[in-house]
Design a protein around this motif. Structure first.
Motif, PDB file in Angstrom:
ATOM      1  N   ASP A 165       0.870  -1.173   0.000  1.00 23.54           N
ATOM      2  CA  ASP A 165       0.000   0.000   0.000  1.00 23.54           C
ATOM      3  C   ASP A 165       0.909   1.225   0.000  1.00 23.54           C
ATOM      4  O   ASP A 165       1.500   1.581   1.014  1.00 23.54           O
ATOM      5  N   VAL A 166       1.049   1.855  -1.160  1.00 21.92           N
ATOM      6  CA  VAL A 166       1.993   2.959  -1.336  1.00 21.92           C
ATOM      7  C   VAL A 166       1.328   4.259  -0.879  1.00 21.92           C
ATOM      8  O   VAL A 166       0.297   4.661  -1.417  1.00 21.92           O
ATOM      9  N   GLY A 167       1.933   4.907   0.111  1.00 18.93           N
ATOM     10  CA  GLY A 167       1.308   6.073   0.721  1.00 18.93           C
ATOM     11  C   GLY A 167       0.114   5.632   1.548  1.00 18.93           C
ATOM     12  O   GLY A 167      -1.011   6.088   1.334  1.00 18.93           O
ATOM     13  N   CYS A 168       0.368   4.744   2.512  1.00 15.27           N
ATOM     14  CA  CYS A 168      -0.728   4.054   3.207  1.00 15.27           C
ATOM     15  C   CYS A 168      -1.502   4.945   4.165  1.00 15.27           C
ATOM     16  O   CYS A 168      -2.532   4.526   4.695  1.00 15.27           O
ATOM     17  N   GLY A 169      -1.019   6.174   4.418  1.00 20.50           N
ATOM     18  CA  GLY A 169      -1.738   7.052   5.330  1.00 20.50           C
ATOM     19  C   GLY A 169      -1.845   6.429   6.712  1.00 20.50           C
ATOM     20  O   GLY A 169      -0.879   5.886   7.241  1.00 20.50           O
ATOM     21  N   PHE A 170      -3.030   6.470   7.306  1.00 23.81           N
ATOM     22  CA  PHE A 170      -3.233   5.973   8.663  1.00 23.81           C
ATOM     23  C   PHE A 170      -3.536   4.481   8.731  1.00 23.81           C
ATOM     24  O   PHE A 170      -3.940   3.977   9.773  1.00 23.81           O
ATOM     25  N   GLY A 171      -3.359   3.776   7.618  1.00 21.59           N
ATOM     26  CA  GLY A 171      -3.389   2.314   7.657  1.00 21.59           C
ATOM     27  C   GLY A 171      -4.745   1.665   7.580  1.00 21.59           C
ATOM     28  O   GLY A 171      -4.864   0.471   7.874  1.00 21.59           O
ATOM     29  N   THR A 181      -1.303 -13.679   3.771  1.00 22.43           N
ATOM     30  CA  THR A 181      -0.633 -12.804   2.819  1.00 22.43           C
ATOM     31  C   THR A 181       0.093 -11.697   3.561  1.00 22.43           C
ATOM     32  O   THR A 181      -0.514 -10.975   4.356  1.00 22.43           O
ATOM     33  N   LEU A 182       1.385 -11.556   3.326  1.00 21.30           N
ATOM     34  CA  LEU A 182       2.160 -10.488   3.951  1.00 21.30           C
ATOM     35  C   LEU A 182       1.964  -9.208   3.156  1.00 21.30           C
ATOM     36  O   LEU A 182       2.141  -9.178   1.937  1.00 21.30           O
ATOM     37  N   MET A 183       1.584  -8.143   3.873  1.00 23.82           N
ATOM     38  CA  MET A 183       1.333  -6.856   3.218  1.00 23.82           C
ATOM     39  C   MET A 183       2.041  -5.749   3.982  1.00 23.82           C
ATOM     40  O   MET A 183       2.179  -5.802   5.209  1.00 23.82           O
ATOM     41  N   LEU A 184       2.501  -4.754   3.221  1.00 27.12           N
ATOM     42  CA  LEU A 184       3.305  -3.675   3.798  1.00 27.12           C
ATOM     43  C   LEU A 184       2.742  -2.325   3.411  1.00 27.12           C
ATOM     44  O   LEU A 184       2.421  -2.084   2.239  1.00 27.12           O
ATOM     45  N   GLY A 185       2.629  -1.437   4.390  1.00 25.15           N
ATOM     46  CA  GLY A 185       2.297  -0.051   4.123  1.00 25.15           C
ATOM     47  C   GLY A 185       3.569   0.766   4.022  1.00 25.15           C
ATOM     48  O   GLY A 185       4.499   0.570   4.811  1.00 25.15           O
ATOM     49  N   MET A 186       3.617   1.669   3.067  1.00 19.93           N
ATOM     50  CA  MET A 186       4.782   2.538   2.878  1.00 19.93           C
ATOM     51  C   MET A 186       4.315   3.981   3.005  1.00 19.93           C
ATOM     52  O   MET A 186       3.413   4.413   2.279  1.00 19.93           O
ATOM     53  N   ALA A 213       5.274  10.954  11.714  1.00 21.42           N
ATOM     54  CA  ALA A 213       4.254  10.744  12.740  1.00 21.42           C
ATOM     55  C   ALA A 213       3.176   9.784  12.265  1.00 21.42           C
ATOM     56  O   ALA A 213       2.655   8.981  13.056  1.00 21.42           O
ATOM     57  N   VAL A 214       2.827   9.847  10.991  1.00 22.27           N
ATOM     58  CA  VAL A 214       1.796   8.954  10.460  1.00 22.27           C
ATOM     59  C   VAL A 214       2.302   7.517  10.463  1.00 22.27           C
ATOM     60  O   VAL A 214       1.570   6.579  10.813  1.00 22.27           O
ATOM     61  N   THR A 215       3.573   7.328  10.093  1.00 25.76           N
ATOM     62  CA  THR A 215       4.163   5.989  10.147  1.00 25.76           C
ATOM     63  C   THR A 215       4.146   5.463  11.575  1.00 25.76           C
ATOM     64  O   THR A 215       3.824   4.290  11.825  1.00 25.76           O
ATOM     65  N   ALA A 216       4.495   6.316  12.540  1.00 27.02           N
ATOM     66  CA  ALA A 216       4.497   5.902  13.945  1.00 27.02           C
ATOM     67  C   ALA A 216       3.095   5.504  14.393  1.00 27.02           C
ATOM     68  O   ALA A 216       2.924   4.531  15.143  1.00 27.02           O
ATOM     69  N   TYR A 217       2.085   6.246  13.946  1.00 25.72           N
ATOM     70  CA  TYR A 217       0.711   5.921  14.304  1.00 25.72           C
ATOM     71  C   TYR A 217       0.336   4.518  13.810  1.00 25.72           C
ATOM     72  O   TYR A 217      -0.220   3.708  14.554  1.00 25.72           O
ATOM     73  N   VAL A 218       0.654   4.233  12.531  1.00 24.22           N
ATOM     74  CA  VAL A 218       0.295   2.921  11.974  1.00 24.22           C
ATOM     75  C   VAL A 218       1.050   1.812  12.693  1.00 24.22           C
ATOM     76  O   VAL A 218       0.487   0.760  12.998  1.00 24.22           O
ATOM     77  N   ALA A 219       2.337   2.040  12.972  1.00 25.60           N
ATOM     78  CA  ALA A 219       3.128   1.030  13.686  1.00 25.60           C
ATOM     79  C   ALA A 219       2.536   0.751  15.062  1.00 25.60           C
ATOM     80  O   ALA A 219       2.416  -0.414  15.484  1.00 25.60           O
ATOM     81  N   ASP A 220       2.134   1.803  15.772  1.00 28.17           N
ATOM     82  CA  ASP A 220       1.528   1.624  17.097  1.00 28.17           C
ATOM     83  C   ASP A 220       0.162   0.949  16.989  1.00 28.17           C
ATOM     84  O   ASP A 220      -0.222   0.137  17.834  1.00 28.17           O
TER      85      ASP A 220
END
Length: 278
Positions: free
Chosen positions: A82-88, A101-106, A111-118
């Protein structure tokens, strides 16, 4: 990387025994500008080649940092991006639907990346707690989804090998309305060649936007590219993945609340043309 929030900042949670309790994060505590200059050299970590990427921190249930470990599975690989995944939103919708299926957000914004990771970390913990009582209730446990901070316009080939991906999503990307800014759009002729490199023949590239001009721009470039062919939307009618792409992202939900329109264009990666011998 996971943030422990104060009780007055916390979202929903499940009581946990013998471990630190994580809370579902709330976006208002992860403030970030809406746009980032993709041409600036951000402080980003990325592998020199896909073979150098350590996925064990992203998918610990599938990979081990120790190749001799019994958990090490060299055949596992990320298949959807998901390219430019935003808030996931899309990732969180698809993860339990396709638990194998393994899927990755980019996402380039810190801060937005940190939000999705959390959000993923908290969801994994909640699922593990619930699964201890009912193992078959919640498949996957969000172990198959992760996010990484990356500039996809520069470093897609650093993360994925040729033909590794079967699906790529470009959902509600920055429209860059000003003509002088359109070179920063995520779909261009040059970038499509890179996407075609990592997308396997038969793989699908999904685009969804609420900006008609951007839809026409993306569709024009995709129609013109020799390695992509248009998939009539009616062929994907009832496709759960396309439904999620249209409705599960935060931007998609906002468009629905405001009664706006959405434009969709999906394209299939075709086979490479044969190499003509002299």
């Amino acid at each position: 990387m996971t943030k422990r929030l104060r009780e007055d900042e916390a979202g929903p949670s499940v009581p946990l025994k013998g471990s630190t309790q994580l809370h579902i994060p709330q976006k208002r505590f992860y403030r970030q500008r809406a746009h980032t200059n993709v041409f600036v050299d951000h402080s980003l970590d990325y592998p020199t080649s896909p073979d150098d990427m350590d996925w064990s921190t992203h998918y610990p249930a599938y990979f081990s940092s120790d190749p001799s470990s019994s958990k090490f599975e060299p055949n596992h690989k990320v298949e959807w991006a998901d390219v430019g995944c935003g808030f996931g939103g899309l990732l969180m919708a698809l993860a339990p639907m396709f638990p194998d299926t393994l899927m990755l957000g980019m996402e380039i914004r810190t801060a937005v990346t940190a939000y999705v990771a959390d959000r993923i970390a908290a969801s994994r913990q909640v699922q593990e707690t619930l699964a201890s009582d009912s193992p078959d209730k919640l498949p996957g446990g969000y172990q198959n989804v992760s996010v990484i901070r990356a500039n996809s316009m520069k470093h897609i080939p650093n993360f994925f090998a040729k033909g590794q991906l079967s699906k790529m999503f470009f959902l509600f990307p920055d429209p860059h309305f000003k003509v002088r800014k359109q070179k920063a759009r995520i779909i261009t002729t040059t970038l499509l060649s890179e996407y075609a490199h990592v997308l396997q023949p038969g793989g699908i590239l999904y685009t969804v936007t609420d900006v008609k001009d951007l839809h026409e721009w993306m569709a024009h470039h995709l129609h013109a590219h020799p390695l992509f062919e248009y998939i009539p939307t009616e062929e994907l009618a009832g496709d759960a993945i396309l439904v999620a792409a249209r409705t599960s992202t935060e931007e998609g939900k906002k468009v629905e609340r405001n009664g706006g329109d959405k434009w969709i264009a999906c394209f299939r990666r075709v086979e490479d043309p044969p190499i003509e011998s002299e």
